[in-house]
Design an enzyme around this catalytic site. Structure first.
Site, short mmCIF file in Angstrom:
data_model
loop_
_atom_site.label_atom_id
_atom_site.label_comp_id
_atom_site.label_asym_id
_atom_site.label_seq_id
_atom_site.Cartn_x
_atom_site.Cartn_y
_atom_site.Cartn_z
N LYS A 49 26.50 19.52 4.93
CA LYS A 49 25.85 20.01 3.71
C LYS A 49 26.32 21.24 3.44
O LYS A 49 27.00 21.57 2.19
CB LYS A 49 24.33 20.13 4.07
CG LYS A 49 23.55 20.84 2.97
CD LYS A 49 22.21 20.86 3.06
CE LYS A 49 21.74 21.86 3.79
NZ LYS A 49 21.63 23.35 2.73
N ASN A 50 26.71 22.31 4.16
CA ASN A 50 27.08 23.66 4.13
C ASN A 50 28.52 23.80 3.69
O ASN A 50 29.04 24.98 3.28
CB ASN A 50 26.57 24.51 5.06
CG ASN A 50 24.99 24.62 5.10
OD1 ASN A 50 24.17 24.33 4.26
ND2 ASN A 50 24.33 25.43 5.91
N CYS A 106 13.18 31.83 -2.04
CA CYS A 106 13.42 31.14 -0.99
C CYS A 106 12.65 31.10 0.39
O CYS A 106 12.03 32.22 0.41
CB CYS A 106 14.66 31.39 -0.45
SG CYS A 106 15.09 30.57 1.04
N ARG A 166 16.57 36.32 -0.28
CA ARG A 166 18.13 36.04 0.04
C ARG A 166 18.81 36.86 -1.13
O ARG A 166 19.17 36.26 -2.09
CB ARG A 166 18.30 34.60 0.09
CG ARG A 166 17.85 33.83 1.47
CD ARG A 166 17.95 32.57 1.32
NE ARG A 166 19.32 31.84 1.66
CZ ARG A 166 19.40 30.63 1.91
NH1 ARG A 166 18.23 29.74 1.62
NH2 ARG A 166 20.70 30.13 2.30
N ASP A 214 20.16 28.28 11.62
CA ASP A 214 19.65 26.94 11.50
C ASP A 214 19.37 25.86 12.56
O ASP A 214 18.54 25.09 12.47
CB ASP A 214 20.80 26.29 10.57
CG ASP A 214 20.80 26.62 9.26
OD1 ASP A 214 19.80 27.13 8.58
OD2 ASP A 214 22.02 26.32 8.50
N ARG A 225 16.89 17.02 2.15
CA ARG A 225 17.91 17.89 1.53
C ARG A 225 19.05 17.98 2.41
O ARG A 225 19.96 18.42 1.79
CB ARG A 225 17.15 19.35 1.25
CG ARG A 225 16.23 19.41 0.05
CD ARG A 225 15.92 20.63 -0.29
NE ARG A 225 16.94 21.43 -0.71
CZ ARG A 225 16.71 22.50 -1.44
NH1 ARG A 225 15.59 22.92 -1.82
NH2 ARG A 225 17.70 23.23 -1.98
#
Ligand code: UD1
Length: 417
Positions: free
Chosen positions: A22-23, A116, A121, A306, A398
């Protein structure tokens, strides 16, 4: 939002081919606007954030076709360097469009990304770096407006923190700038290396990605190319941690083990059998994992922020005491109340949590508050006795492609309602 109903107590066993990162996919899709040609990006995970990025590209005037894991982007007709709040508000990382739009169009107007749940952020490092490259940035109430009256020019930029997003934005801006840009103290994450590899395939001249200093020699234009994004190291770690927590055996393929080495090394400390080769990782869990005494989140190659919520759930059922220190984001402990409801013994204050592992957890009704915290709750529910209900699963969707289906294929009992 839907919910998961999870019957715990089953070992996870089997093989899973890991989704694209995803990133990586989000910045790489944003980077396609730097080219005036066609790009074919493969291994794109079917996630709501990917869908939103596709929607952003279309809003900008790109032609986009998304078929079975491949996103085809034709950015030739890029027309509108403006991103409205309805799009940026849904995804913080939409800020990575700023650098590419400025580089290609000479101006960009982006509604501030919304708040967020991980805490503030800031984007000061992104903006400061762009200013050093000649951008004039106006921060208005709702919009951020950037222009480069004399075009972007190379600069020597020292980041005060190795921010992933700032490194990506500045690298993308620099590829079309005049002259050489040197980014010092930049992020070294595998997703940065992936983005640089994509850009270089398009004709950019980037060296040093994956190290603390990146050098970018500006070029006048980029052409389109075909590229496959790397496997998702956090998703891989999620399935391996699930195996460690349930005494299961899971083989994850399509992943470069180096990209999750800090997590693999800690998983080994739990007494699990952990093996890896070039493109796969395997974990065979034992009856009960041993506690990992200390985990501190750090920029790559340190332990990733994460990964913290995943290992927090692991610690909740481990034999012994684990101490966590979160150094990147303020609100990483969103799963703590849910874990406590399942019987976990966690004391958390500020950036520190102390977890006294329990022999077993019990089922509870809990709510996901963010992506990785939600995944942590799913792991805990799979290791707990009884049927847990997890609300707020849009957060989890997500970041995890076909999460429910994949866990079911590995033998978990997970129903999506
Ligand atoms: C990225 C990832 C996210 C991951 C995080 C940490 C994407 C789309 N997102 O987020 O999933 O959790 O890296 O690995 O890839 N900071 C500043 N000023 C700035 C920018 C950042 O102070 O201008 C601070 C942040 O507050 C935070 C730290 O730097 O404390 C790290 O942020 P950063 O690496 O930028 O994370 P993201 O790119 O937002």
């Amino acid at each position: 939002m839907g919910r998961y109903e999870i019957t715990g107590g089953r070992r996870l066993e089997g093989e899973i081919s890991i989704q694209g990162a995803k990133n990586s996919v989000l910045p790489i899709l944003a980077a396609t606007v730097l080219t005036a040609g066609r790009c074919a990006i493969h291994n794109c995970p079917a996630l709501s954030d990917t869908a939103l990025t596709v929607q952003i590209l279309r809003t900008l005037g790109c032609r986009v076709d998304w078929r079975q894991g491949s996103v085809l982007v034709d950015a030739y007709g890029l027309s509108d360097p403006e991103l409205p709040g309805v799009l940026t508000g849904k995804m913080r990382s939409s800020i990575v469009f700023l650098g590419p739009l400025l580089a290609r169009h000479g101006r960009a107007k982006i509604a501030y990304p919304g708040g967020c749940r991980l805490g503030p952020r800031p984007i000061d490092l992104h903006l400061e770096g762009l200013r050093q490259m000649g951008a004039v940035v106006r921060e208005e109430e709702q919009f951020l407006t950037c222009q480069v009256p004399q075009g972007l020019r190379g600069a020597r930029i020292v980041l005060s923190f190795p921010s992933v997003g700032a490194t990506e934005n500045l690298m993308m801006a620099a590829v079309l700038a005049k002259g050489k840009t040197t980014l010092i103290n930049c992020a070294c994450e595998p997703e940065i290396v992936d983005l640089a590899a994509f850009l270089n395939r398009c004709g950019a001249k980037i060296s040093g990605a994956g190290e603390n200093t990146i050098e970018i020699e500006g070029v006048s234009a980029l052409q389109g190319c075909e590229y496959a994004v790397i496997g998702d190291r956090i998703a891989a770690a999620t399935y391996l941690t699930a195996a460690a927590m349930t005494g299961g055996k899971v083989l994850v393929t399509g992943i470069c083990p180096d990209s999750l080495m800090s997590m693999l090394a800690l998983l080994q400390m739990t007494g699990s059998e952990v093996r890896w080769e070039e493109t796969f990782c395997y974990l065979g869990g034992k009856e009960r994992p041993k506690a990992i005494p200390q985990i501190r989140t750090m920029p790559y190659p340190g332990f990733p922020t994460d990964g913290l919520p995943l290992f927090l759930s692991l610690a909740a059922v481990a034999d012994g005491t684990g101490i966590f220190v979160e150094n990147i984001f303020e609100n990483r402990y969103s799963s703590v109340p849910g874990l406590q409801r399942m019987g976990a013994a966690i004391l958390q204050e500020g950036k520190v949590a102390v977890v006294e592992g329990r022999e077993s957890l019990h089922a509870a009704d809990v709510c996901a508050e963010d992506l990785r915290g939600g995944a942590g709750l799913v792991l805990a529910a799979m290791a707990a006795q009884g049927v847990s209900r997890i609300e707020g699963i849009d957060w989890i969707d997500r970041g995890y492609e076909r999460f429910c289906e994949n866990l079911t294929a590995l033998g978990a009992r997970v129903l999506k309602k």
